[in-house]
Design an enzyme around this catalytic site. Structure first.
Site, PDB file in Angstrom:
ATOM      1  N   LYS A 173     -16.207   0.816   4.165  1.00 52.98           N
ATOM      2  CA  LYS A 173     -15.302   1.713   4.153  1.00 52.98           C
ATOM      3  C   LYS A 173     -14.692   2.766   3.731  1.00 52.98           C
ATOM      4  CE  LYS A 173     -14.493  -3.748   3.891  1.00 52.98           C
ATOM      5  NZ  LYS A 173     -13.667  -4.101   5.111  1.00 52.98           N
ATOM      6  N   HIS A 183     -10.364 -12.413  -0.845  1.00 55.69           N
ATOM      7  CA  HIS A 183     -10.922 -12.316   0.712  1.00 55.69           C
ATOM      8  C   HIS A 183     -11.712 -13.557   0.447  1.00 55.69           C
ATOM      9  CE1 HIS A 183     -14.312 -10.821   3.585  1.00 55.69           C
ATOM     10  NE2 HIS A 183     -13.481  -9.987   3.712  1.00 55.69           N
ATOM     11  N   GLN A 199     -11.073  -2.715  -1.173  1.00 51.75           N
ATOM     12  CA  GLN A 199      -9.776  -2.263  -0.654  1.00 51.75           C
ATOM     13  C   GLN A 199      -9.713  -1.272  -1.544  1.00 51.75           C
ATOM     14  OE1 GLN A 199      -9.149  -2.338   2.409  1.00 51.75           O
ATOM     15  NE2 GLN A 199     -10.332  -3.884   3.328  1.00 51.75           N
ATOM     16  N   CYS A 226     -10.015 -13.446   7.044  1.00 53.15           N
ATOM     17  CA  CYS A 226     -10.553 -13.621   6.290  1.00 53.15           C
ATOM     18  C   CYS A 226     -10.293 -13.760   5.434  1.00 53.15           C
ATOM     19  CB  CYS A 226     -12.332 -12.117   6.384  1.00 53.15           C
ATOM     20  SG  CYS A 226     -13.254 -12.103   7.124  1.00 53.15           S
ATOM     21  N   ASP A 242     -13.274  -7.387  -6.547  1.00 54.89           N
ATOM     22  CA  ASP A 242     -13.358  -7.647  -5.552  1.00 54.89           C
ATOM     23  C   ASP A 242     -12.691  -5.770  -5.047  1.00 54.89           C
ATOM     24  OD1 ASP A 242     -13.780  -6.647  -2.953  1.00 54.89           O
ATOM     25  OD2 ASP A 242     -13.121  -9.096  -1.779  1.00 54.89           O
TER      26      ASP A 242
HETATM   27  N1  PMP Z   1     -13.649  -7.940  -0.215  1.00 58.30           N
HETATM   28  C1  PMP Z   1     -12.428  -7.375   0.638  1.00 58.30           C
HETATM   29  C2  PMP Z   1     -10.886  -7.120  -0.235  1.00 58.30           C
HETATM   30  C3  PMP Z   1     -12.429  -6.967   1.765  1.00 58.30           C
HETATM   31  O1  PMP Z   1     -11.377  -6.476   2.802  1.00 58.30           O
HETATM   32  C4  PMP Z   1     -13.962  -6.814   2.172  1.00 58.30           C
HETATM   33  C5  PMP Z   1     -13.493  -6.502   3.560  1.00 58.30           C
HETATM   34  N2  PMP Z   1     -13.093  -6.703   5.544  1.00 58.30           N
HETATM   35  C6  PMP Z   1     -15.228  -7.851   1.539  1.00 58.30           C
HETATM   36  C7  PMP Z   1     -14.507  -7.615   0.771  1.00 58.30           C
HETATM   37  C8  PMP Z   1     -15.786  -7.931   2.720  1.00 58.30           C
HETATM   38  O2  PMP Z   1     -17.091  -6.226   2.582  1.00 58.30           O
HETATM   39  P1  PMP Z   1     -18.239  -6.456   3.814  1.00 58.30           P
HETATM   40  O3  PMP Z   1     -17.996  -7.039   4.427  1.00 58.30           O
HETATM   41  O4  PMP Z   1     -18.299  -4.529   4.346  1.00 58.30           O
HETATM   42  O5  PMP Z   1     -19.287  -7.061   2.784  1.00 58.30           O
END
Ligand code: PMP
Length: 431
Positions: free
Chosen positions: A248, A144, A225, A387, A222
């Site tokens: 999430k 991401h 998920q 993203c 990270d």
């Molecule tokens: N890493 C991953 C794999 C994600 O899916 C996301 C959220 N889409 C994030 C990081 C970032 O999370 P946040 O927008 O809550 O900071």
């Protein structure tokens, strides 16, 4: 089957709805706890298949947030009155519950605004100061942007190199390439997703972390998920840092978590200065409080932390093994059913290697158009690059459509997705 509840540590206000959660893992029963899932969209019941972006919230979490403001609202740490003590107990209680959820120590849990801020804190607060010019940071092609862009920023600032582990044809990490990159570049940091938000791939983090640490790297995971969907124990994973977001996993927005091994947090510099993070302040210099408070300058997200406790209670009553098993079953079903649709391509590995995320394209139809037609049917999916532009470039598409599952989804949601996709194809691809 009775599901044991765990008492919440230190929270002054018991989570409303605690103990009223489902007696067994039944999505139909679980759904009743989520007010938003009772509403209709375009005259149809809502099939919410966008939990990878953000999950819905049970009444217990919404009530805990309101209850904090109704009953206990005050600032933390600095007050001696009753409300300040209750607010502090709620906030620090949430830290203790988060630590227990991950098998960590309380002082290894830093609250942030989200996974993005947590990863930035590691990049700017730890890596920028600990790495030397010419050192390598190893990421993967499935990251991401929030686990890629901060590394690019600090690499540019500190003169570090950035390398990415390539993927296999079915969207898993290329393990041979990973081994080779470790040997050739001896990276000081290995930063990788536990689970891809696009491919659904679950990376074998425990094995990869062992290998990376043996090669001398600090391992940053990270978990945005994975922590909401899988049992995650930081000692079993053997990682240095783990980042994720409360929103999430049934919790409120505006709250994230950085787990950091004690010795790593001790090496990390704070990014924000201000109240709450200092030991001693003079006009020209200051000294820092111990971790985790060193990294939490200013008024923290107190109500959000109190509500997050209710989210953790809810997930623990279900059991994370049961959550993961439910999603595995659902993604297997979705995978089979989606393959019935002519012209549909699924990205990522077979169901046994993935969590509850399926990204796909339909020949001749833009994913945005697909998402719009599905919305008209009451089916909420996401379309775009999610993203992950480098990953999409690698896949050779500018965008994908993504359906993602959580505890409140069932086979009926998948059937509605499939029926809506047939409808969209008839409408948009003319077949
Ligand atoms: N890493 C991953 C794999 C994600 O899916 C996301 C959220 N889409 C994030 C990081 C970032 O999370 P946040 O927008 O809550 O900071």
């Amino acid at each position: 089957m009775a599901i044991p509840g765990r008492p919440s540590a230190g929270a002054p206000v018991p989570a409303p709805g605690a103990g009223t959660s489902p007696a067994s893992f039944d999505p139909a029963v679980i759904r009743r706890d989520f007010p938003i899932l009772q509403r209709q969209v375009h005259g149809r019941p809502l099939a919410y298949l966008d939990s990878a972006a953000t999950s819905q919230k049970p009444g217990a979490v919404i009530d805990a947030l309101a209850e904090f403001y109704r009953q206990s609202n005050a600032n933390v740490h600095r007050g001696i009155h009753t409300l300040a003590e209750e607010a502090t107990a709620a906030y620090e209680g949430a830290r203790a519950r988060t630590a227990a959820f991950l098998g960590a120590r309380e002082d290894e849990i830093v609250f942030t605004r989200g996974a993005t801020e947590a990863l930035n804190l590691v990049a700017w607060g730890w890596a920028l100061h600990r790495l030397r010019p010419g050192d390598t940071i190893l990421v993967t092609l499935m990251e991401h942007h929030s686990n890629l862009v901060p590394w690019q920023q600090v690499a540019a600032r500190g003169g570090f190199h950035l390398r990415a582990v390539p993927l296999t044809g079915d969207g898993r990490l290329d393990r041979d390439a990973f081994t080779r990159l470790l040997e050739e570049h001896r990276p000081k940091v290995v930063a990788l997703a536990h689970m891809s938000n696009v491919l659904g791939t679950i990376n074998p983090v425990a094995e990869l972390a062992r290998q990376a640490r043996q090669a001398g790297a600090v391992v940053v995971v990270d978990g945005a998920q994975s922590v909401p969907h899988l049992p995650v124990d930081v000692a079993e994973l053997g990682v240095d840092f783990l980042a994720f977001s409360a929103h999430k996993m049934l919790g409120p927005t505006g709250l994230g978590v950085l787990y950091g091994r004690r010795e790593r947090l001790a090496e990390m510099e704070p990014l924000l200065g201000g109240g709450g993070m200092i030991r001693q302040v003079e006009v020209e210099r200051s000294t820092w409080a111990d971790p985790p408070h060193r990294f939490e300058a200013g008024t923290p997200p107190i109500a959000e932390a109190a509500a997050f406790t209710a989210a953790l209670d809810y997930l623990e009553r279900l059991g994370m093994e049961a959550v993961a098993a439910h999603e595995r079953e659902l993604v297997r079903y979705a995978w089979e059913r989606l393959r019935e649709i002519p012209g549909l391509t699924i990205y990522g590995p077979a169901p046994e290697h993935r969590g509850g995320v399926i990204s796909f394209t339909v020949e001749g139809v833009h994913p945005h158009d697909l998402a719009q037609v599905l919305d008209g049917e009451g089916v909420a999916i996401r379309a775009g690059h999610h993203c992950t532009q480098p990953l999409h470039r690698h896949l050779g598409v500018v965008a994908t459509a993504r359906a993602s599952f959580y505890i409140y989804n069932d086979r009926d949601d998948v059937d509605r997705l499939v029926a809506a996709l047939h409808h969209a194809r008839r409408l948009l691809a003319g077949s």
